[in-house]
Design a protein around this motif. Structure first.
Motif, PDB file in Angstrom:
ATOM      1  N   PHE A   1       0.834  -1.203   0.000  1.00 53.00           N
ATOM      2  CA  PHE A   1       0.000   0.000   0.000  1.00 53.00           C
ATOM      3  C   PHE A   1       0.870   1.255   0.000  1.00 53.00           C
ATOM      4  N   ALA A   2       1.914   1.265   0.845  1.00 55.76           N
ATOM      5  CA  ALA A   2       2.801   2.422   0.915  1.00 55.76           C
ATOM      6  C   ALA A   2       3.522   2.643  -0.416  1.00 55.76           C
ATOM      7  N   VAL A   3       3.974   1.548  -1.038  1.00 51.41           N
ATOM      8  CA  VAL A   3       4.664   1.652  -2.321  1.00 51.41           C
ATOM      9  C   VAL A   3       3.728   2.195  -3.395  1.00 51.41           C
ATOM     10  N   PHE A   4       2.517   1.684  -3.454  1.00 51.34           N
ATOM     11  CA  PHE A   4       1.569   2.130  -4.477  1.00 51.34           C
ATOM     12  C   PHE A   4       1.251   3.620  -4.327  1.00 51.34           C
ATOM     13  N   MET A   5       0.982   4.067  -3.104  1.00 47.58           N
ATOM     14  CA  MET A   5       0.644   5.473  -2.890  1.00 47.58           C
ATOM     15  C   MET A   5       1.831   6.373  -3.234  1.00 47.58           C
ATOM     16  N   THR A   6       3.042   5.922  -2.930  1.00 48.34           N
ATOM     17  CA  THR A   6       4.218   6.713  -3.275  1.00 48.34           C
ATOM     18  C   THR A   6       4.399   6.782  -4.784  1.00 48.34           C
ATOM     19  N   LEU A   7       4.136   5.668  -5.480  1.00 46.40           N
ATOM     20  CA  LEU A   7       4.195   5.683  -6.944  1.00 46.40           C
ATOM     21  C   LEU A   7       3.203   6.679  -7.526  1.00 46.40           C
ATOM     22  N   VAL A   8       2.009   6.737  -6.957  1.00 37.32           N
ATOM     23  CA  VAL A   8       0.997   7.691  -7.427  1.00 37.32           C
ATOM     24  C   VAL A   8       1.516   9.117  -7.280  1.00 37.32           C
ATOM     25  N   TYR A   9       2.066   9.432  -6.113  1.00 39.71           N
ATOM     26  CA  TYR A   9       2.607  10.772  -5.883  1.00 39.71           C
ATOM     27  C   TYR A   9       3.757  11.076  -6.843  1.00 39.71           C
ATOM     28  N   THR A  10       4.629  10.093  -7.052  1.00 36.70           N
ATOM     29  CA  THR A  10       5.781  10.304  -7.923  1.00 36.70           C
ATOM     30  C   THR A  10       5.355  10.579  -9.354  1.00 36.70           C
ATOM     31  N   PHE A  11       4.456   9.758  -9.879  1.00 33.80           N
ATOM     32  CA  PHE A  11       4.009   9.967 -11.262  1.00 33.80           C
ATOM     33  C   PHE A  11       3.143  11.218 -11.395  1.00 33.80           C
ATOM     34  N   THR A  12       2.441  11.580 -10.329  1.00 36.76           N
ATOM     35  CA  THR A  12       1.706  12.846 -10.339  1.00 36.76           C
ATOM     36  C   THR A  12       2.675  14.007 -10.518  1.00 36.76           C
ATOM     37  N   GLY A  13       3.769  13.964  -9.759  1.00 41.04           N
ATOM     38  CA  GLY A  13       4.786  15.001  -9.895  1.00 41.04           C
ATOM     39  C   GLY A  13       5.442  15.008 -11.266  1.00 41.04           C
ATOM     40  N   LEU A  14       5.683  13.822 -11.829  1.00 42.68           N
ATOM     41  CA  LEU A  14       6.299  13.741 -13.154  1.00 42.68           C
ATOM     42  C   LEU A  14       5.405  14.347 -14.234  1.00 42.68           C
ATOM     43  N   PHE A  15       4.127  13.986 -14.217  1.00 37.35           N
ATOM     44  CA  PHE A  15       3.210  14.549 -15.213  1.00 37.35           C
ATOM     45  C   PHE A  15       3.059  16.058 -15.024  1.00 37.35           C
ATOM     46  N   GLY A  16       3.054  16.489 -13.767  1.00 35.96           N
ATOM     47  CA  GLY A  16       2.951  17.913 -13.503  1.00 35.96           C
ATOM     48  C   GLY A  16       4.152  18.684 -14.013  1.00 35.96           C
ATOM     49  N   ARG A  17       5.355  18.126 -13.837  1.00 37.41           N
ATOM     50  CA  ARG A  17       6.580  18.811 -14.257  1.00 37.41           C
ATOM     51  C   ARG A  17       6.789  18.746 -15.763  1.00 37.41           C
ATOM     52  N   VAL A  18       6.580  17.567 -16.344  1.00 40.29           N
ATOM     53  CA  VAL A  18       6.876  17.390 -17.774  1.00 40.29           C
ATOM     54  C   VAL A  18       5.872  18.115 -18.653  1.00 40.29           C
ATOM     55  N   PHE A  19       4.598  18.019 -18.296  1.00 38.77           N
ATOM     56  CA  PHE A  19       3.542  18.571 -19.147  1.00 38.77           C
ATOM     57  C   PHE A  19       2.915  19.843 -18.588  1.00 38.77           C
ATOM     58  N   GLY A  20       3.358  20.290 -17.430  1.00 39.81           N
ATOM     59  CA  GLY A  20       2.831  21.521 -16.865  1.00 39.81           C
ATOM     60  C   GLY A  20       1.367  21.429 -16.466  1.00 39.81           C
ATOM     61  N   LEU A  21       0.943  20.247 -16.024  1.00 43.38           N
ATOM     62  CA  LEU A  21      -0.459  20.042 -15.663  1.00 43.38           C
ATOM     63  C   LEU A  21      -0.701  20.416 -14.210  1.00 43.38           C
ATOM     64  N   GLY A  22      -1.973  20.686 -13.887  1.00 45.24           N
ATOM     65  CA  GLY A  22      -2.351  20.978 -12.522  1.00 45.24           C
ATOM     66  C   GLY A  22      -2.365  19.724 -11.679  1.00 45.24           C
ATOM     67  N   LEU A  23      -2.563  19.890 -10.383  1.00 46.98           N
ATOM     68  CA  LEU A  23      -2.498  18.772  -9.456  1.00 46.98           C
ATOM     69  C   LEU A  23      -3.556  17.711  -9.746  1.00 46.98           C
ATOM     70  N   GLU A  24      -4.803  18.126  -9.936  1.00 45.24           N
ATOM     71  CA  GLU A  24      -5.880  17.155 -10.122  1.00 45.24           C
ATOM     72  C   GLU A  24      -5.694  16.333 -11.398  1.00 45.24           C
ATOM     73  N   VAL A  25      -5.364  17.006 -12.502  1.00 45.99           N
ATOM     74  CA  VAL A  25      -5.177  16.308 -13.781  1.00 45.99           C
ATOM     75  C   VAL A  25      -3.949  15.404 -13.711  1.00 45.99           C
ATOM     76  N   SER A  26      -2.870  15.902 -13.110  1.00 51.69           N
ATOM     77  CA  SER A  26      -1.644  15.098 -12.977  1.00 51.69           C
ATOM     78  C   SER A  26      -1.903  13.852 -12.146  1.00 51.69           C
ATOM     79  N   PHE A  27      -2.728  14.007 -11.112  1.00 55.36           N
ATOM     80  CA  PHE A  27      -3.054  12.868 -10.251  1.00 55.36           C
ATOM     81  C   PHE A  27      -3.776  11.780 -11.047  1.00 55.36           C
ATOM     82  N   LEU A  28      -4.734  12.179 -11.884  1.00 57.47           N
ATOM     83  CA  LEU A  28      -5.483  11.197 -12.675  1.00 57.47           C
ATOM     84  C   LEU A  28      -4.575  10.485 -13.675  1.00 57.47           C
ATOM     85  N   TYR A  29      -3.692  11.243 -14.329  1.00 58.43           N
ATOM     86  CA  TYR A  29      -2.756  10.628 -15.262  1.00 58.43           C
ATOM     87  C   TYR A  29      -1.747   9.749 -14.521  1.00 58.43           C
ATOM     88  N   GLY A  30      -1.331  10.182 -13.342  1.00 57.06           N
ATOM     89  CA  GLY A  30      -0.336   9.442 -12.585  1.00 57.06           C
ATOM     90  C   GLY A  30      -0.830   8.100 -12.090  1.00 57.06           C
TER      91      GLY A  30
END
Length: 275
Positions: free
Chosen positions: A68-97
């Motif tokens: 569970f801890a690993v999965f939630m951390t992966l979600v946060y990590t990919f949320t940050g990646l989509f936000g940084r690479v594509f300049g997306l907002g938090l909510e959209v990045s979270f869904l893509y992540g």
């Protein structure tokens, strides 16, 4: 193995910009001296809980908690990646992540080989480094690194319970360490960590990459890139020193040298620049 530390630090710094902008911090007050105390408490709690449950042969429960801890951390990590690479907002990045997090976690569940564990470990370590790096100002991080370096030395050389934790992690093949095979055809989990004879792989806990890297991200976030580079190169120098000890064939505590290198590199640049 040193390459994993480099990637963890670089990706952690990259993600930290998004987390700081979105105020995704673990603590409300980065300056509080209580922050490192809280982190140390949970590290100790997790360590002894892991060993206690493994001794009671409740491996499934440990895997659920870590999973569970690993999965939630992966979600946060990919949320940050989509936000940084594509300049997306938090909510959209979270869904893509969610998508790559689910896919990568699914691969981990059904094909838990060393290269999958390493890939998951890199994303998990980088995400944790970014989150905690923006949650601690520099001096609380230094206090945290000093305490954990002392604790790691005691846990490896004195009580040796850290070796038991590492052996259990290898046996269970959980993604809380990095694995570098010495030979072709190696399969993760085919050997016992405490077994006799030459081991077939080199192991390093994620904590050895995460803990010193938090200082690099914190220095980058709260002071600037030059002091962050000092911490980065100091950690790498500490890693080379650690490598020489590891070549003796005995398990070594990583944090004393890694943390000392990171702190020394940070302080040298900090004092030279007169920040």
């Amino acid at each position: 193995m040193g390459f994993f530390i480099v990637i963890t630090q670089v990706l952690g710094v990259y993600l930290s910009v998004f987390f700081m902008a979105e105020e995704l911090q673990a603590f409300g007050d980065p300056e509080s001296v209580l922050n490192p105390i809280i982190v140390v408490f949970f590290i100790l709690l997790f360590t002894f809980f892991f060993l206690f449950m493994h001794k009671r042969r409740s491996r499934w429960f440990i895997e659920v908690i870590i999973g569970f801890a690993v999965f939630m951390t992966l979600v946060y990590t990919f949320t940050g990646l989509f936000g940084r690479v594509f300049g997306l907002g938090l909510e959209v990045s979270f869904l893509y992540g969610l998508v790559p997090a689910v896919v990568l976690f699914g691969i981990l569940v059904f094909h838990r080989e060393w290269y999958v564990v390493n890939l998951v470990g890199l994303f998990v370590a980088s995400g944790i480094v970014a989150i905690f790096g923006v949650s601690f100002s520099v001096w609380p991080v230094v206090v945290l690194l000093v305490f954990l370096a002392v604790y790691d030395a005691i846990a490896v050389y004195k009580t040796k319970h850290m070796l038991s934790l590492a052996g259990s992690a290898v046996e269970m093949r959980v993604p809380i360490l990095f694995v570098v095979p010495w030979e072709r055809g190696y399969s993760f989990g085919e050997e016992s960590f405490g077994g006799e004879g030459r081991r077939k792989a080199f192991y390093m806990g994620l904590g050895d990459a995460i803990i010193p890297s938090i200082l690099t991200v914190s220095a980058y976030t709260f002071i600037g890139p030059y002091v962050a580079l000092g911490s980065f190169f100091g950690c790498i120098v500490g890693y080379f020193g650690l490598s020489l000890l590891v070549l003796t064939g005995k398990p070594q505590a990583g944090l004393p040298l890694l943390n000392s290198g990171a702190i020394a590199g940070f302080l040298i640049v900090f004092l030279v620049l007169g920040v």
